[in-house]
Design a protein around this motif. Structure first.
Motif, PDB file in Angstrom:
ATOM      1  N   ASN A  50       0.806  -1.225   0.000  1.00 15.86           N
ATOM      2  CA  ASN A  50       0.000   0.000   0.000  1.00 15.86           C
ATOM      3  C   ASN A  50       0.840   1.277   0.000  1.00 15.86           C
ATOM      4  OD1 ASN A  50      -2.429   1.374  -0.153  1.00 15.86           O
ATOM      5  ND2 ASN A  50      -2.887   1.242   2.032  1.00 15.86           N
ATOM      6  N   GLY A  51       1.986   1.229  -0.679  1.00 13.03           N
ATOM      7  CA  GLY A  51       2.815   2.428  -0.822  1.00 13.03           C
ATOM      8  C   GLY A  51       3.808   2.675   0.286  1.00 13.03           C
ATOM      9  N   TRP A  52       3.824   1.830   1.316  1.00 15.02           N
ATOM     10  CA  TRP A  52       4.785   1.994   2.404  1.00 15.02           C
ATOM     11  C   TRP A  52       6.170   1.536   1.979  1.00 15.02           C
ATOM     12  CZ3 TRP A  52       3.391   4.486   6.760  1.00 15.02           C
ATOM     13  CH2 TRP A  52       2.042   4.517   7.127  1.00 15.02           C
ATOM     14  N   GLY A  53       7.197   2.206   2.498  1.00 10.46           N
ATOM     15  CA  GLY A  53       8.576   1.781   2.309  1.00 10.46           C
ATOM     16  C   GLY A  53       9.252   1.625   3.664  1.00 10.46           C
ATOM     17  N   THR A  54      10.402   0.954   3.690  1.00 17.20           N
ATOM     18  CA  THR A  54      11.146   0.793   4.940  1.00 17.20           C
ATOM     19  C   THR A  54      12.640   0.969   4.669  1.00 17.20           C
ATOM     20  OG1 THR A  54      11.756  -1.570   4.939  1.00 17.20           O
ATOM     21  CG2 THR A  54       9.472  -1.027   5.507  1.00 17.20           C
ATOM     22  N   ASN A  55      13.416   1.121   5.739  1.00 13.50           N
ATOM     23  CA  ASN A  55      14.865   1.246   5.606  1.00 13.50           C
ATOM     24  C   ASN A  55      15.591  -0.038   5.966  1.00 13.50           C
ATOM     25  OD1 ASN A  55      14.471   1.210   8.375  1.00 13.50           O
ATOM     26  ND2 ASN A  55      15.877   2.911   8.813  1.00 13.50           N
ATOM     27  N   SER A  56      14.879  -1.164   6.001  1.00  8.58           N
ATOM     28  CA  SER A  56      15.492  -2.415   6.441  1.00  8.58           C
ATOM     29  C   SER A  56      16.624  -2.891   5.534  1.00  8.58           C
ATOM     30  CB  SER A  56      14.428  -3.510   6.568  1.00  8.58           C
ATOM     31  OG  SER A  56      13.491  -3.177   7.572  1.00  8.58           O
ATOM     32  N   GLN A  65      11.814  -6.218   9.562  1.00 11.00           N
ATOM     33  CA  GLN A  65      11.520  -5.389  10.724  1.00 11.00           C
ATOM     34  C   GLN A  65      10.055  -4.966  10.775  1.00 11.00           C
ATOM     35  OE1 GLN A  65      15.237  -2.836  12.005  1.00 11.00           O
ATOM     36  NE2 GLN A  65      14.786  -2.339   9.885  1.00 11.00           N
ATOM     37  N   VAL A  66       9.340  -5.226   9.692  1.00 17.76           N
ATOM     38  CA  VAL A  66       7.936  -4.844   9.605  1.00 17.76           C
ATOM     39  C   VAL A  66       7.119  -6.076   9.252  1.00 17.76           C
ATOM     40  CG1 VAL A  66       6.243  -3.392   8.432  1.00 17.76           C
ATOM     41  CG2 VAL A  66       8.529  -2.498   8.899  1.00 17.76           C
ATOM     42  N   ASP A  67       6.106  -6.352  10.063  1.00 19.19           N
ATOM     43  CA  ASP A  67       5.312  -7.560   9.890  1.00 19.19           C
ATOM     44  C   ASP A  67       3.835  -7.214   9.968  1.00 19.19           C
ATOM     45  OD1 ASP A  67       4.761 -10.247   9.549  1.00 19.19           O
ATOM     46  OD2 ASP A  67       5.050 -10.756  11.657  1.00 19.19           O
ATOM     47  N   LEU A  68       3.063  -7.659   8.990  1.00 23.96           N
ATOM     48  CA  LEU A  68       1.622  -7.470   9.013  1.00 23.96           C
ATOM     49  C   LEU A  68       0.981  -8.721   9.597  1.00 23.96           C
ATOM     50  CD1 LEU A  68       0.880  -5.890   5.505  1.00 23.96           C
ATOM     51  CD2 LEU A  68       1.537  -4.756   7.633  1.00 23.96           C
ATOM     52  N   LYS A  69       0.245  -8.542  10.691  1.00 25.90           N
ATOM     53  CA  LYS A  69      -0.463  -9.669  11.286  1.00 25.90           C
ATOM     54  C   LYS A  69      -1.621  -9.153  12.124  1.00 25.90           C
ATOM     55  CE  LYS A  69       2.829 -10.056  15.155  1.00 25.90           C
ATOM     56  NZ  LYS A  69       3.778 -10.966  15.863  1.00 25.90           N
ATOM     57  N   ASP A  70      -2.661  -9.949  12.201  1.00 25.65           N
ATOM     58  CA  ASP A  70      -3.851  -9.597  12.993  1.00 25.65           C
ATOM     59  C   ASP A  70      -4.418  -8.236  12.610  1.00 25.65           C
ATOM     60  OD1 ASP A  70      -3.478 -11.994  14.429  1.00 25.65           O
ATOM     61  OD2 ASP A  70      -2.145 -10.989  15.848  1.00 25.65           O
ATOM     62  N   GLY A  71      -4.279  -7.860  11.341  1.00 23.56           N
ATOM     63  CA  GLY A  71      -4.834  -6.597  10.880  1.00 23.56           C
ATOM     64  C   GLY A  71      -4.138  -5.368  11.405  1.00 23.56           C
ATOM     65  N   HIS A  78      15.535  -4.609  14.349  1.00 18.09           N
ATOM     66  CA  HIS A  78      16.306  -5.856  14.367  1.00 18.09           C
ATOM     67  C   HIS A  78      17.620  -5.662  15.119  1.00 18.09           C
ATOM     68  CE1 HIS A  78      18.534  -9.371  12.816  1.00 18.09           C
ATOM     69  NE2 HIS A  78      17.330  -9.896  12.620  1.00 18.09           N
ATOM     70  N   ALA A  79      18.114  -6.727  15.709  1.00 16.89           N
ATOM     71  CA  ALA A  79      19.351  -6.662  16.494  1.00 16.89           C
ATOM     72  C   ALA A  79      20.542  -6.211  15.656  1.00 16.89           C
ATOM     73  CB  ALA A  79      19.636  -8.020  17.127  1.00 16.89           C
ATOM     74  N   GLU A  80      20.516  -6.464  14.351  1.00 16.22           N
ATOM     75  CA  GLU A  80      21.635  -6.082  13.485  1.00 16.22           C
ATOM     76  C   GLU A  80      21.472  -4.702  12.864  1.00 16.22           C
ATOM     77  OE1 GLU A  80      23.688  -9.216  11.131  1.00 16.22           O
ATOM     78  OE2 GLU A  80      21.844 -10.354  11.466  1.00 16.22           O
ATOM     79  N   ALA A  81      20.388  -4.031  13.152  1.00 14.14           N
ATOM     80  CA  ALA A  81      20.152  -2.705  12.574  1.00 14.14           C
ATOM     81  C   ALA A  81      21.058  -1.664  13.220  1.00 14.14           C
ATOM     82  CB  ALA A  81      18.695  -2.307  12.755  1.00 14.14           C
ATOM     83  N   ASP A  82      21.484  -0.682  12.428  1.00 11.83           N
ATOM     84  CA  ASP A  82      22.330   0.395  12.944  1.00 11.83           C
ATOM     85  C   ASP A  82      21.575   1.723  13.005  1.00 11.83           C
ATOM     86  OD1 ASP A  82      22.112   1.123  10.292  1.00 11.83           O
ATOM     87  OD2 ASP A  82      24.264   1.044   9.860  1.00 11.83           O
ATOM     88  N   HIS A  83      20.250   1.664  12.900  1.00  5.64           N
ATOM     89  CA  HIS A  83      19.421   2.858  12.883  1.00  5.64           C
ATOM     90  C   HIS A  83      18.013   2.434  13.271  1.00  5.64           C
ATOM     91  CE1 HIS A  83      17.136   6.275  11.184  1.00  5.64           C
ATOM     92  NE2 HIS A  83      18.264   6.946  11.169  1.00  5.64           N
ATOM     93  N   ALA A  84      17.263   3.351  13.854  1.00  6.51           N
ATOM     94  CA  ALA A  84      15.864   3.064  14.160  1.00  6.51           C
ATOM     95  C   ALA A  84      15.119   2.664  12.888  1.00  6.51           C
ATOM     96  CB  ALA A  84      15.202   4.284  14.787  1.00  6.51           C
ATOM     97  N   VAL A  85      14.083   1.859  13.038  1.00  6.88           N
ATOM     98  CA  VAL A  85      13.267   1.499  11.886  1.00  6.88           C
ATOM     99  C   VAL A  85      12.559   2.750  11.372  1.00  6.88           C
ATOM    100  CG1 VAL A  85      11.518  -0.073  10.991  1.00  6.88           C
ATOM    101  CG2 VAL A  85      12.822  -0.720  13.025  1.00  6.88           C
ATOM    102  N   SER A  86      12.577   2.926  10.057  1.00  8.35           N
ATOM    103  CA  SER A  86      11.860   4.022   9.425  1.00  8.35           C
ATOM    104  C   SER A  86      10.885   3.432   8.419  1.00  8.35           C
ATOM    105  CB  SER A  86      12.832   4.975   8.724  1.00  8.35           C
ATOM    106  OG  SER A  86      12.138   6.055   8.116  1.00  8.35           O
ATOM    107  N   VAL A  87       9.598   3.642   8.663  1.00 10.41           N
ATOM    108  CA  VAL A  87       8.557   3.157   7.762  1.00 10.41           C
ATOM    109  C   VAL A  87       7.910   4.386   7.142  1.00 10.41           C
ATOM    110  CG1 VAL A  87       6.522   1.694   7.529  1.00 10.41           C
ATOM    111  CG2 VAL A  87       8.202   1.198   9.322  1.00 10.41           C
ATOM    112  N   THR A  88       7.992   4.516   5.825  1.00 12.03           N
ATOM    113  CA  THR A  88       7.673   5.774   5.158  1.00 12.03           C
ATOM    114  C   THR A  88       6.460   5.665   4.237  1.00 12.03           C
ATOM    115  OG1 THR A  88       9.127   5.308   3.264  1.00 12.03           O
ATOM    116  CG2 THR A  88      10.120   6.359   5.189  1.00 12.03           C
ATOM    117  N   HIS A  89       5.783   6.803   4.084  1.00 15.00           N
ATOM    118  CA  HIS A  89       4.703   6.883   3.100  1.00 15.00           C
ATOM    119  C   HIS A  89       4.602   8.313   2.593  1.00 15.00           C
ATOM    120  CE1 HIS A  89       0.968   6.270   0.967  1.00 15.00           C
ATOM    121  NE2 HIS A  89       1.113   4.972   1.192  1.00 15.00           N
TER     122      HIS A  89
END
Length: 241
Positions: A50-56, A65-71, A78-89
């Motif tokens: 739906n147009g979302w992007g991530t920096n994973s 780092q982004v999971d769709l479940k239960d609506g 993630h433990a190996e990430a070097d930056h906060a998760v960024s979910v963009t639209h």
């Protein structure tokens, strides 16, 4: 998941001591909404749709780092990430509002709504301003005028920021007390009108700040910034202008 609807958004004007009710259509034109009622085709990579992007891919070695479940959309750094998760639209407006349901899974979790304009090169990475929601505080930061302004950003990297500059940057961020419980759903509303940003939780105003950077004419992207773990649902973006 049980669905909730909020046709009326109650805003408590604490400064004036009066109460008013805003209908959703008073927030402006609805330009985007997502209830996350869909499935992913696989479970190894981010696939928010739906147009979302991530920096994973760039900041978490491609780990999911982004999971769709239960609506709903579950966001976990993630433990190996070097930056906060960024979910963009994409979200282009001058004045507008963002509404969503969210749940902080731990008392140390935070959800940041980072408004950006990647075409504006006077700030680092397009950062204009950010509203952070935590269990004990809500903050509003004019990053365009403050810490992400390229003059200050480069000076910070070079370790040449003066005390006066540090004081000025600090003045562009305001923090307000909050009392949220981990594991509980809340509905937030952030409105932008001219040089004022206001944040409400479950219809009650919890923070408001006025600063010149908020009036940037082209907010073009919404970034959800998550340094730990957050769940979001029923995202709506409105453009009043």
């Amino acid at each position: 998941m049980k669905r909730f609807h909020f046709p009326l958004l109650t805003v408590i004007l604490t400064a004036l001591g009066v109460s008013t009710t805003l209908r959703a259509d008073e927030l402006g034109k609805l330009i985007f909404e997502d209830d996350f009622e869909r499935s992913e085709s696989q479970e190894t990579k981010d696939e928010p749709g739906n147009g979302w992007g991530t920096n994973s891919a760039s900041r978490a070695k491609g780990n999911k780092q982004v999971d769709l479940k239960d609506g709903a959309m579950y966001i976990t750094m993630h433990a190996e990430a070097d930056h906060a998760v960024s979910v963009t639209h994409p979200a282009e407006f001058t004045n507008g509002a963002v509404q969503m349901r969210f749940m902080l899974e731990d008392e140390k979790d935070t959800l940041g709504l980072d408004f950006a304009d990647l075409g504006f090169k006077d700030v680092h990475a397009g950062h204009l301003f950010k509203v952070d929601f935590g269990t004990t505080k809500v903050s509003i930061d004019d990053m365009k005028s403050g810490g992400m302004n390229m003059e200050f950003y480069e000076a910070k990297k070079a370790k040449t920021l003066t005390k006066e500059q540090q004081k000025y940057i600090a003045s562009k961020k305001q923090t307000f007390p909050a009392k949220l419980k981990a594991g509980k759903w809340y509905t937030l509303l952030v409105t932008i009108k001219g040089d004022t940003v206001t944040a409400s939780i479950d219809g009650k105003e919890v923070a408001s700040s006025t600063s010149e950077g908020f009036a940037h004419p082209t907010k073009k992207m919404l970034r959800l910034s998550v340094p730990k773990s957050v769940v979001v649902d029923d995202v709506k973006i409105f453009a009043a202008q």
